[in-house]
Scaffold this active site. Structure first.
Site, PDB file in Angstrom:
ATOM      1  N   HIS A 179      24.216 -15.527   4.802  1.00  0.00           N
ATOM      2  CA  HIS A 179      23.681 -14.843   3.626  1.00  0.00           C
ATOM      3  C   HIS A 179      23.346 -13.385   3.915  1.00  0.00           C
ATOM      4  CE1 HIS A 179      21.014 -14.255   0.028  1.00  0.00           C
ATOM      5  NE2 HIS A 179      21.927 -15.039  -0.487  1.00  0.00           N
TER       6      HIS A 179
ATOM      7  N   ASP B 280       0.808  -1.230   0.000  1.00  0.00           N
ATOM      8  CA  ASP B 280       0.000   0.000   0.000  1.00  0.00           C
ATOM      9  C   ASP B 280       0.836   1.272   0.000  1.00  0.00           C
ATOM     10  OD1 ASP B 280      -2.431  -1.341  -0.047  1.00  0.00           O
ATOM     11  OD2 ASP B 280      -2.551  -1.483   2.135  1.00  0.00           O
TER      12      ASP B 280
ATOM     13  N   LYS C 105      23.691  -9.452   4.411  1.00  0.00           N
ATOM     14  CA  LYS C 105      24.532  -8.373   3.928  1.00  0.00           C
ATOM     15  C   LYS C 105      24.309  -7.174   4.843  1.00  0.00           C
ATOM     16  CE  LYS C 105      22.744 -10.216   0.758  1.00  0.00           C
ATOM     17  NZ  LYS C 105      22.170 -11.574   0.503  1.00  0.00           N
TER      18      LYS C 105
END
Length: 515
Positions: free
Chosen positions: A410, A183, A412
């Site tokens: 994984h 939205d 970052k």
């Protein structure tokens, strides 16, 4: 004679490749324009439920960005689904990868359910992993409330390898961005793609990752970035790439079945928690209020673009005064990056880098680009931590009640002076810097930065190997164990001979700029 036969085979292969490549033509402008009209973020009515909710939450923090961290996989997935379910008017989803697995199907199935109740859905996905998804994506795009666009596509949908051979420079640049915006008022940005290994739903492997739910001014920046990519020349409507007739209803049933088939207890509990949390103003109690901005690359990877990720992160790192914590699963600093980190350490700044060990990484080839810089960094007082592959690092809440057998970093993330924080898709490697587009949130948020910094360091010694130099000035890996003596290794710990061979052979090739 054998040589002549081999030469003939090579000639035939090249001829066939060129013939297939010649068939892989870009869709005509007419076909693209038929299915691609410009569209932009919708503005919620002021009296809508979600707008009133956001206004109530943010009224005492004008101009600030509210951040909630999604650290574990179950919560990260449950939050996304709960947000999709609460969308009133629009959903914009941008991902590098939506895998053809359980969570991928559930995610797409919930987008379909949202569209059924009248929500406009725009799905932008990179083409690197869509080879088996063309019909599903085409079926979704046939829904009157859904549009699907493919970023930088392979024109030949069957023989992708020949595309890469003949069109390497174009296809080598991918969209690594990851965002889900509801939205135009709340968004999820971070490092997770949509796939089982990102959400504690895969038995063999789990990626330890990080996302942020954000609301406030930064959401408008995310929406503007989405519009730029969505309407850009590199985004193609799936209808222009897949002209085949498909069984729309059977594809819908397939997605809907996944939702009911995999409503397992651990997910249901987390999902209900986020449903309740997002449904009332108590969500405010879980937010950290930050000054923030979006860093995002131009869709054409223009390094002069004002919000370019690597340039702005470089500036932020150069202004560090006390400490830098850098988490990058694929870490290939290169000559320039190595010199920069050494210069910072030489100034007395505490520089720590967290990356995958060879045994933990899911891309052994990348390790070949990283390992050549390790010794110089350690010699220059940069702290290198390589994450262990052992998934028993902590008891993980998983979809099926049992953690994965192997873990891989994984996330970052950058933390600067325990004050500034970056969460996004950017790896410190040549591919993220020069080839792929990236995005992430750069936040000035001392309370949150300090909390994450402290929580990481509490567990880091037990979840990783610290690299050091032994008496012969060779690299060694130190494994710290609770209430036991530490172990020191003089070779890559727990890495198989095959993984070591992969890293070695790739290291012989001039491929660092592709890693």
């Amino acid at each position: 004679m054998d040589l002549l036969i081999q030469v003939k085979r090579i000639v035939v292969i090249l001829f066939v490749s060129q013939a297939l490549l010649a068939c892989a033509q870009r869709p005509s402008n007419e076909l693209i324009e038929q299915h691609k009209q410009a569209s932009y973020t919708l503005t919620l009515p002021q009296d809508s439920i979600n707008q009133l909710k956001i206004d109530h939450i943010t009224q005492y923090q004008p101009g600030k960005t509210g951040i909630a961290i999604l650290a574990d996989g179950i919560s990260a997935f449950a939050a996304r689904i709960a947000l999709i379910e609460q969308a009133e008017q629009s959903i914009d989803a941008q991902y590098y990868m939506i895998k053809e697995d359980m969570t991928g199907a559930i995610f797409l199935g919930n987008l379909l359910k949202a569209a059924d109740r009248g929500v406009r859905v725009r799905l932008l996905i990179d083409d690197i992993n869509t080879s088996n998804y063309d019909d599903v994506l085409k079926a979704l795009s046939l829904h009157h409330n859904i549009e699907v666009r493919i970023f930088n596509p392979f024109y030949d949908r069957t023989f992708r390898g020949t595309n890469m051979v003949g069109d390497f420079n174009r296809l080598n640049s991918r969209m690594h961005n990851k965002s889900l915006t509801i939205d135009g008022v709340i968004t999820v940005v971070g490092g997770r793609n949509i796939g089982d290994e990102y959400f504690s739903a895969k038995a063999e492997l789990e990626f330890a990752d990080l996302d942020a739910i954000a609301l406030g001014p930064v959401v408008k920046e995310v929406s503007q970035a989405f519009d730029l990519y969505w309407n850009g020349f590199r985004a193609y409507p799936i209808e222009a790439l897949n002209p085949h007739d498909i069984d729309q209803q059977s594809q819908y049933r397939r997605l809907e079945q996944q939702i009911f088939k995999n409503s397992v207890k651990s997910f249901i509990v987390a999902h209900q928690r986020y449903q309740q949390l997002l449904a009332n103003q108590d969500f405010r109690d879980h937010l950290y209020w930050c000054d923030g901005r979006l860093l995002v690359d131009h869709p054409g990877k223009d390094p002069a673009y004002p919000s370019d990720v690597s340039s702005n992160l470089g500036v932020a790192l150069s202004k560090a005064e006390q400490s830098i914590m850098l988490s990058s699963p694929y870490f290939v600093p290169g000559e320039e990056g190595t010199k920069g980190l050494l210069a910072l350490a030489n100034k007395g700044i505490d520089v720590s880098v967290i990356t995958n060990s060879l045994a933990a990484t899911d891309v052994a080839a990348v390790h070949s680009g990283y390992k050549k810089y390790r010794k110089r960094l350690v010699e220059g007082n940069v702290f290198l931590y390589e994450v262990k592959p052992d998934a028993k690092q902590k008891e993980r809440l998983a979809f099926f009640g049992k953690g994965a057998s192997r873990a891989s970093l994984h996330s970052k993330m950058f933390i600067i002076d325990e004050e500034k924080l970056f969460i996004g898709s950017f790896n410190w490697d040549p591919r993220s810097i020069n080839l792929n587009t990236e995005m992430g949130l750069l936040l000035t948020c001392p309370n949150l930065a300090e909390l994450i910094h402290r929580s990481v360091y509490e567990e880091l010694p037990y979840k990783s190997y610290l690299l050091a130099l032994d008496q012969q000035q060779d690299l060694e890996w130190i494994e710290k164990r609770r209430e036991q003596e530490e172990i020191r290794y003089n070779k890559e710990p727990k890495a198989s001979a095959w993984r070591k061979f992969q890293a070695w052979i790739v290291g012989l090739l001039p491929l660092e700029d592709q890693l």
